[in-house]
Design a protein around this motif. Sequence first.
Motif, PDB file in Angstrom:
ATOM      1  N   SER A   1       0.827  -1.210   0.000  1.00  0.00           N
ATOM      2  CA  SER A   1       0.000   0.000   0.000  1.00  0.00           C
ATOM      3  C   SER A   1       0.859   1.257   0.000  1.00  0.00           C
ATOM      4  O   SER A   1       0.468   2.298  -0.509  1.00  0.00           O
ATOM      5  N   GLN A   2       2.063   1.161   0.587  1.00  0.00           N
ATOM      6  CA  GLN A   2       2.968   2.308   0.613  1.00  0.00           C
ATOM      7  C   GLN A   2       3.712   2.473  -0.707  1.00  0.00           C
ATOM      8  O   GLN A   2       4.076   3.576  -1.093  1.00  0.00           O
ATOM      9  N   GLN A   3       3.954   1.370  -1.434  1.00  0.00           N
ATOM     10  CA  GLN A   3       4.741   1.436  -2.670  1.00  0.00           C
ATOM     11  C   GLN A   3       3.961   2.012  -3.831  1.00  0.00           C
ATOM     12  O   GLN A   3       4.527   2.626  -4.723  1.00  0.00           O
ATOM     13  N   GLY A   4       2.676   1.814  -3.873  1.00  0.00           N
ATOM     14  CA  GLY A   4       1.879   2.347  -4.980  1.00  0.00           C
ATOM     15  C   GLY A   4       2.200   1.645  -6.284  1.00  0.00           C
ATOM     16  O   GLY A   4       2.343   0.440  -6.349  1.00  0.00           O
ATOM     17  N   SER A   5       2.395   2.412  -7.352  1.00  0.00           N
ATOM     18  CA  SER A   5       2.513   1.858  -8.712  1.00  0.00           C
ATOM     19  C   SER A   5       3.913   1.379  -9.048  1.00  0.00           C
ATOM     20  O   SER A   5       4.155   0.921 -10.151  1.00  0.00           O
ATOM     21  N   GLU A   6       4.887   1.493  -8.121  1.00  0.00           N
ATOM     22  CA  GLU A   6       6.258   1.127  -8.452  1.00  0.00           C
ATOM     23  C   GLU A   6       6.489  -0.377  -8.397  1.00  0.00           C
ATOM     24  O   GLU A   6       7.480  -0.876  -8.891  1.00  0.00           O
ATOM     25  N   ALA A   7       5.572  -1.119  -7.798  1.00  0.00           N
ATOM     26  CA  ALA A   7       5.787  -2.552  -7.616  1.00  0.00           C
ATOM     27  C   ALA A   7       5.711  -3.296  -8.933  1.00  0.00           C
ATOM     28  O   ALA A   7       4.881  -3.031  -9.770  1.00  0.00           O
ATOM     29  N   GLU A   8       6.658  -4.268  -9.106  1.00  0.00           N
ATOM     30  CA  GLU A   8       6.698  -5.032 -10.346  1.00  0.00           C
ATOM     31  C   GLU A   8       7.003  -6.497 -10.055  1.00  0.00           C
ATOM     32  O   GLU A   8       7.915  -7.086 -10.606  1.00  0.00           O
ATOM     33  N   GLN A   9       6.190  -7.099  -9.198  1.00  0.00           N
ATOM     34  CA  GLN A   9       6.441  -8.485  -8.824  1.00  0.00           C
ATOM     35  C   GLN A   9       6.371  -9.419 -10.024  1.00  0.00           C
ATOM     36  O   GLN A   9       7.170 -10.332 -10.159  1.00  0.00           O
ATOM     37  N   GLY A  10       5.428  -9.163 -10.910  1.00  0.00           N
ATOM     38  CA  GLY A  10       5.191 -10.096 -12.012  1.00  0.00           C
ATOM     39  C   GLY A  10       6.365 -10.256 -12.948  1.00  0.00           C
ATOM     40  O   GLY A  10       6.505 -11.273 -13.599  1.00  0.00           O
ATOM     41  N   LYS A  11       7.222  -9.221 -13.055  1.00  0.00           N
ATOM     42  CA  LYS A  11       8.344  -9.282 -13.983  1.00  0.00           C
ATOM     43  C   LYS A  11       9.547 -10.010 -13.410  1.00  0.00           C
ATOM     44  O   LYS A  11      10.535 -10.207 -14.091  1.00  0.00           O
ATOM     45  N   SER A  12       9.485 -10.361 -12.140  1.00  0.00           N
ATOM     46  CA  SER A  12      10.665 -10.919 -11.482  1.00  0.00           C
ATOM     47  C   SER A  12      10.776 -12.425 -11.595  1.00  0.00           C
ATOM     48  O   SER A  12      11.830 -12.984 -11.344  1.00  0.00           O
ATOM     49  N   GLY A  13       9.686 -13.098 -11.947  1.00  0.00           N
ATOM     50  CA  GLY A  13       9.684 -14.558 -11.947  1.00  0.00           C
ATOM     51  C   GLY A  13       9.495 -15.137 -10.568  1.00  0.00           C
ATOM     52  O   GLY A  13       9.727 -16.313 -10.336  1.00  0.00           O
ATOM     53  N   ILE A  14       9.059 -14.300  -9.615  1.00  0.00           N
ATOM     54  CA  ILE A  14       8.860 -14.726  -8.221  1.00  0.00           C
ATOM     55  C   ILE A  14       7.375 -14.640  -7.884  1.00  0.00           C
ATOM     56  O   ILE A  14       6.698 -13.677  -8.246  1.00  0.00           O
ATOM     57  N   LYS A  15       6.873 -15.654  -7.169  1.00  0.00           N
ATOM     58  CA  LYS A  15       5.474 -15.672  -6.739  1.00  0.00           C
ATOM     59  C   LYS A  15       5.415 -15.596  -5.217  1.00  0.00           C
ATOM     60  O   LYS A  15       6.093 -16.345  -4.521  1.00  0.00           O
ATOM     61  N   ILE A  16       4.587 -14.628  -4.688  1.00  0.00           N
ATOM     62  CA  ILE A  16       4.362 -14.506  -3.252  1.00  0.00           C
ATOM     63  C   ILE A  16       2.889 -14.808  -2.996  1.00  0.00           C
ATOM     64  O   ILE A  16       2.012 -14.046  -3.413  1.00  0.00           O
TER      65      ILE A  16
ATOM     66  N   ILE B   1       9.538 -14.347   4.503  1.00  0.00           N
ATOM     67  CA  ILE B   1       8.237 -14.661   3.906  1.00  0.00           C
ATOM     68  C   ILE B   1       8.433 -15.751   2.860  1.00  0.00           C
ATOM     69  O   ILE B   1       9.457 -15.796   2.164  1.00  0.00           O
ATOM     70  N   ASP B   2       7.452 -16.662   2.758  1.00  0.00           N
ATOM     71  CA  ASP B   2       7.542 -17.748   1.784  1.00  0.00           C
ATOM     72  C   ASP B   2       7.354 -17.217   0.372  1.00  0.00           C
ATOM     73  O   ASP B   2       6.393 -16.490   0.083  1.00  0.00           O
ATOM     74  N   VAL B   3       8.259 -17.593  -0.501  1.00  0.00           N
ATOM     75  CA  VAL B   3       8.170 -17.222  -1.918  1.00  0.00           C
ATOM     76  C   VAL B   3       8.529 -18.437  -2.746  1.00  0.00           C
ATOM     77  O   VAL B   3       9.086 -19.413  -2.237  1.00  0.00           O
ATOM     78  N   SER B   4       8.213 -18.369  -4.044  1.00  0.00           N
ATOM     79  CA  SER B   4       8.555 -19.482  -4.935  1.00  0.00           C
ATOM     80  C   SER B   4       8.779 -18.932  -6.331  1.00  0.00           C
ATOM     81  O   SER B   4       8.359 -17.821  -6.666  1.00  0.00           O
ATOM     82  N   TRP B   5       9.477 -19.736  -7.142  1.00  0.00           N
ATOM     83  CA  TRP B   5       9.689 -19.360  -8.546  1.00  0.00           C
ATOM     84  C   TRP B   5       8.384 -19.588  -9.296  1.00  0.00           C
ATOM     85  O   TRP B   5       7.758 -20.633  -9.162  1.00  0.00           O
ATOM     86  N   SER B   6       7.988 -18.594 -10.110  1.00  0.00           N
ATOM     87  CA  SER B   6       6.707 -18.700 -10.814  1.00  0.00           C
ATOM     88  C   SER B   6       6.787 -19.672 -11.977  1.00  0.00           C
ATOM     89  O   SER B   6       5.808 -20.279 -12.369  1.00  0.00           O
ATOM     90  N   GLY B   7       7.971 -19.779 -12.586  1.00  0.00           N
ATOM     91  CA  GLY B   7       8.135 -20.718 -13.701  1.00  0.00           C
ATOM     92  C   GLY B   7       7.524 -20.251 -14.994  1.00  0.00           C
ATOM     93  O   GLY B   7       7.464 -21.001 -15.963  1.00  0.00           O
ATOM     94  N   ILE B   8       7.065 -18.998 -15.066  1.00  0.00           N
ATOM     95  CA  ILE B   8       6.398 -18.534 -16.289  1.00  0.00           C
ATOM     96  C   ILE B   8       7.138 -17.372 -16.953  1.00  0.00           C
ATOM     97  O   ILE B   8       6.810 -16.979 -18.059  1.00  0.00           O
ATOM     98  N   VAL B   9       8.114 -16.832 -16.260  1.00  0.00           N
ATOM     99  CA  VAL B   9       8.820 -15.675 -16.815  1.00  0.00           C
ATOM    100  C   VAL B   9      10.132 -16.127 -17.445  1.00  0.00           C
ATOM    101  O   VAL B   9      10.938 -16.786 -16.811  1.00  0.00           O
ATOM    102  N   GLU B  10      10.344 -15.798 -18.721  1.00  0.00           N
ATOM    103  CA  GLU B  10      11.589 -16.135 -19.407  1.00  0.00           C
ATOM    104  C   GLU B  10      12.532 -14.942 -19.318  1.00  0.00           C
ATOM    105  O   GLU B  10      12.306 -13.907 -19.943  1.00  0.00           O
TER     106      GLU B  10
END
Length: 734
Positions: free
Chosen positions: A581-596, A647-656
């Motif tokens: 909520s503090q980061q706003g629009s700067e977050a880019e989790q989807g591009k990292s190949g990481i799933k939370i 925090i538990d995270v995992s590789w998404s397996g979908i990002v090349e």
Amino acid sequence: MANETTINPHGLKILAATYLHGVDLSRIDDAWEIVIRVHKGRRHFSGELYVIHLLEVASTLASMHLDLDTILAGLLHGVLQEGDSDKAEGVSIDELAAKFGKDVATIVEGSTRITQVQYNSKLTSQAENLRKMLLAMAADIRVLLVKLVNRLLDMFLLDMVDREQQLDIARETMDVYAPLASRLGIDWLKRELEDHAFKFLHPEEHYELSHKLESSLDERQEYVDEVIKILYEKLEQSGIKPLRIIGRPKHLYSIYKKLVAQNIPLERVYDKVAFRIIVSTVNECYEALGTIHADWSPVPGRIKDFISVPKANNYQSMHTTVVGPREHFIEIQIRTEEMDRVAQEGVAAHWAYKEGQKINKNDVKLFRELKKLVASLQEVEDPREFLDSVIGELYDPEVYALTPTGEVKEFPLGSCPLDFAYSIHTEVGDRCVGAKVNGRQVPLKYQIQTGDIVEIITSPTQIPRRGWLDLVKTSRARTRIRSWLRREEKEKALKLGREICEREIRKYDTSLKKIIKSGHIRLILKQLRCNSLDDLLAKVGSGAITVHNLIKGLQPVELRKEQESQVNDLPPEELANLMVSQQGSEAEQGKSGIKIDGIDGMLVKISQCCQPLPGDPIVGFITMGRGVSIHKADCINLLSSDPKRWIDVSWSGIVEKTYKVGIHISAENQRGIFAEISGTISSDNANIVDISAHTTATDRAEMTISLEVGHLEHLHTLMQHLRQLPAVIAVRRL
């Protein structure tokens, strides 16, 4: 106007054919096809087509009668892929190796400047390019030959660039390239580089000196003819038949150096002409010297016998300065035909890479000295100190002393036993307490003279002193002494800094160990602008960080512990959502190949301390204000942090995408090893981001390489292929 279609390498092939008999010169045509394809439309800084410049480099190398691989490398030295926008397309190192052999690929790679890496200063860029060239030179001396010829041809066209660039290139040429040409014994190349650099570094002096010499050309030529006639008569009367006698004006820069060193006008420089007498045998060299001295008085201290004691670059000749006709000082050099060829061509006179030839024993010594030079510079990390050390190492020797076993050592004027000791080995220098010179014990401040036989005296209790820096003249000795002093000072500063920090931290009812375990040390390091705990301790111990500033750095940490306690008590998922909520629009989790799980839009960053790859077990660490940092599960930094923020995270397996990872390689330091390793990496579809390397005292190549790979299995496969290379000893992930 010329274009690529009207230019061809026909003349180069004719030139090469005059001495390369039974060699397949069609490889030149193959190389030319690549050159035209890669450099089509590209211009040299002079404005001419770049392919013309490359053809001139290759032709100059051929005029030096070098082997075909060197000529091909001169032609191809700008074709590697390196992200240049003005290249239509580049060629990979493994493509070059496959088509032209590993030697050509190695020389081309070593001759290519580092341009794709952005450095924080021009000084750092220059230092790293020079470091890369010296490393490549140590593996294959032909790298340096290509670089020297390329630089010479650039110097001819330096009028075409701005004044600042002229000064930068000319200074580097004078300080580095001309001395390196001298190290290889290529006298004509050294003179050309010096005179061209002199023109741009001191344009007014160059203009005045060249015009004065030009105006007296007829008078000097008359004097040269007179002296040559007298020399022929004197020598023939003594029964010596010289093959030839040559009188040539000294090159401009050598005359200028004499004017500056002696602070005299040009009119008082009498030895503006050097005479060279070429005879048939070594005995005739000494007989000719006696004949000349019988009629013309020699100048004391100016007789040098480089025949019995050759220079490190294999130069041999007898030198003398005498008072000749009309009371003018003239310099005379006496040598045999073979000595003259080596003096002019240097290492190229008996080229070690020519087919069917074994490496000359003198060349072995020269290459060994160059490798020692490179090895001595690898410890120097600071760019300014590195450049100063290189320039300092490439001095023009004036003193020639011997070890008790007869090995010749070269030094600048004023060198002392410490310089001699460090030229043997660092340990000998560090333990040096004195020396015996010609059997007589002398103090460390003694200045070594030509012909001295020096025996170093050591003691196991001796250590380097700061005062030694005022005695030594060689860059090698100075670098070694500074390195030891820095290590000693750092150890003392670390010890004192730790004591100070522990004392001040105890005032807050805690300890350094607890601060490290809690992870709060990172906030302190950031506030005090330190890279690591050791950096902090050393700066506190040395006084760079005062106790007052240390206390200021500690106080906010203790206050924030209370202010942040409520936030830190939140479960990791709630804490992460709060930060989203503090980061706003700067977050880019989807591009990292990481799933939370359960959280979207979180800013995610792959940690550079452990560089996890898809396939590695990972854990997320919630930072304050910078999202989630992804670490390997066994990362030492993660294990020393606050588990409440895990925090538990995992590789998404979908990002090349590709991920950075570091590896270290130990290998035998043999020719072509860099090309083999880079070729293997490229074949496995990995990309080299950065590479640093050095050779050890046991002639082992140690390389640290930063790579881009796709996942853990990709890295394992690559490392397995690297281990299969015959010269590779070990490969490990960093």
